[in-house]
Write a protein that holds these residues in place. Structure first.
Motif, mmCIF file in Angstrom:
data_model
loop_
_atom_site.group_PDB
_atom_site.id
_atom_site.type_symbol
_atom_site.label_atom_id
_atom_site.label_comp_id
_atom_site.label_asym_id
_atom_site.label_seq_id
_atom_site.Cartn_x
_atom_site.Cartn_y
_atom_site.Cartn_z
ATOM 1 N N SER A 92 0.825 -1.214 0.000
ATOM 2 C CA SER A 92 0.000 0.000 0.000
ATOM 3 C C SER A 92 0.860 1.264 0.000
ATOM 4 O O SER A 92 0.486 2.268 -0.621
ATOM 5 N N ASP A 93 2.019 1.220 0.644
ATOM 6 C CA ASP A 93 2.930 2.367 0.616
ATOM 7 C C ASP A 93 3.417 2.623 -0.815
ATOM 8 O O ASP A 93 3.459 3.769 -1.273
ATOM 9 N N ALA A 94 3.782 1.558 -1.509
ATOM 10 C CA ALA A 94 4.250 1.692 -2.895
ATOM 11 C C ALA A 94 3.123 2.180 -3.801
ATOM 12 O O ALA A 94 3.342 3.035 -4.668
ATOM 13 N N LYS A 95 1.928 1.654 -3.598
ATOM 14 C CA LYS A 95 0.775 2.098 -4.400
ATOM 15 C C LYS A 95 0.489 3.577 -4.169
ATOM 16 O O LYS A 95 0.122 4.293 -5.097
ATOM 17 N N SER A 96 0.684 4.048 -2.929
ATOM 18 C CA SER A 96 0.411 5.457 -2.617
ATOM 19 C C SER A 96 1.373 6.397 -3.343
ATOM 20 O O SER A 96 1.099 7.590 -3.475
ATOM 21 N N PHE A 113 -2.893 -12.285 0.322
ATOM 22 C CA PHE A 113 -2.499 -11.098 1.084
ATOM 23 C C PHE A 113 -2.073 -9.983 0.131
ATOM 24 O O PHE A 113 -2.498 -8.831 0.278
ATOM 25 N N ALA A 114 -1.229 -10.315 -0.852
ATOM 26 C CA ALA A 114 -0.762 -9.315 -1.824
ATOM 27 C C ALA A 114 -1.936 -8.708 -2.581
ATOM 28 O O ALA A 114 -2.006 -7.490 -2.770
ATOM 29 N N GLU A 115 -2.864 -9.542 -2.996
ATOM 30 C CA GLU A 115 -4.046 -9.042 -3.708
ATOM 31 C C GLU A 115 -4.859 -8.119 -2.811
ATOM 32 O O GLU A 115 -5.251 -7.021 -3.228
#
Length: 184
Positions: A92-96, A113-115
């Motif tokens: 989620s940090d990378a997606k942000s 979990f990744a999904e």
């Protein structure tokens, strides 16, 4: 079937110029939809990453990803990041940061979990015998994992021939990732 090349210092070296020479040959000679800079040995990853990303505007059909360091990937303008299974909590940090995220997984639990964390894709490995990577998961397990997730799945591990690619495609993989296949 998407083609994902992963670099390794054993074949590409940790020298920026040699890395680029080898990478350019791969990009010209093989179909490469995505490529990741994976070098766990260098203490000059940022320098190597800048060199690696310097050619992404020339090879617009290929998406360039850094490995592990999502902050660096965002800062240098990479398309995305490949996170190891030990960093699934960073998805989620990378997606942000606006990055496309692929995550390494080795089990159904890691894949789901990744999904759930928002990964765009996963690698699932090792599918076939691979030096130093443990017992292969096999095609049946690959098919099972693909049937339980909605995101893209890239088969990884021991994929070195066209028949390996056909086999993972038949098992439902959206793509394959390899180091050695692209260097043949």
């Amino acid at each position: 079937m998407l083609h994902y090349a992963i670099t390794d210092p054993k074949y590409y070296t940790s020298n920026p110029n040699t890395l680029l020479q080898t990478l350019k040959k791969v990009l010209v000679q093989k179909r490469v939809d995505m490529v990741s800079l994976r070098d766990k040995k260098t203490d000059k990853y940022e320098e190597l990453a800048k060199s690696f990303l310097s050619i992404q505007s020339k090879y617009t059909l290929t998406k360039f990803l850094l490995h592990t360091d999502y902050q660096l990937a965002a800062n240098l303008g990479a398309f995305g990041v490949h996170l190891p299974s030990s960093s699934l909590d960073k998805i989620s940090d990378a997606k942000s940061k606006g990055l496309w995220v692929i995550a390494s997984t080795h089990s159904l639990e890691e894949a789901t979990f990744a999904e759930n964390e928002g990964a765009d894709a996963i690698t699932y490995s090792p599918i076939f015998e691979t030096p130093g990577k443990g017992e292969p998961k096999g095609l049946e397990k690959l098919k099972e994992i693909k049937g339980k997730i909605a995101i893209k799945l890239f088969a990884l591990g021991g994929i070195v021939t066209e028949s390996h690619i056909d086999a993972v495609k038949d098992a439902g993989a959206d793509g394959f990732a390899s180091i050695r296949f692209f260097l043949k």
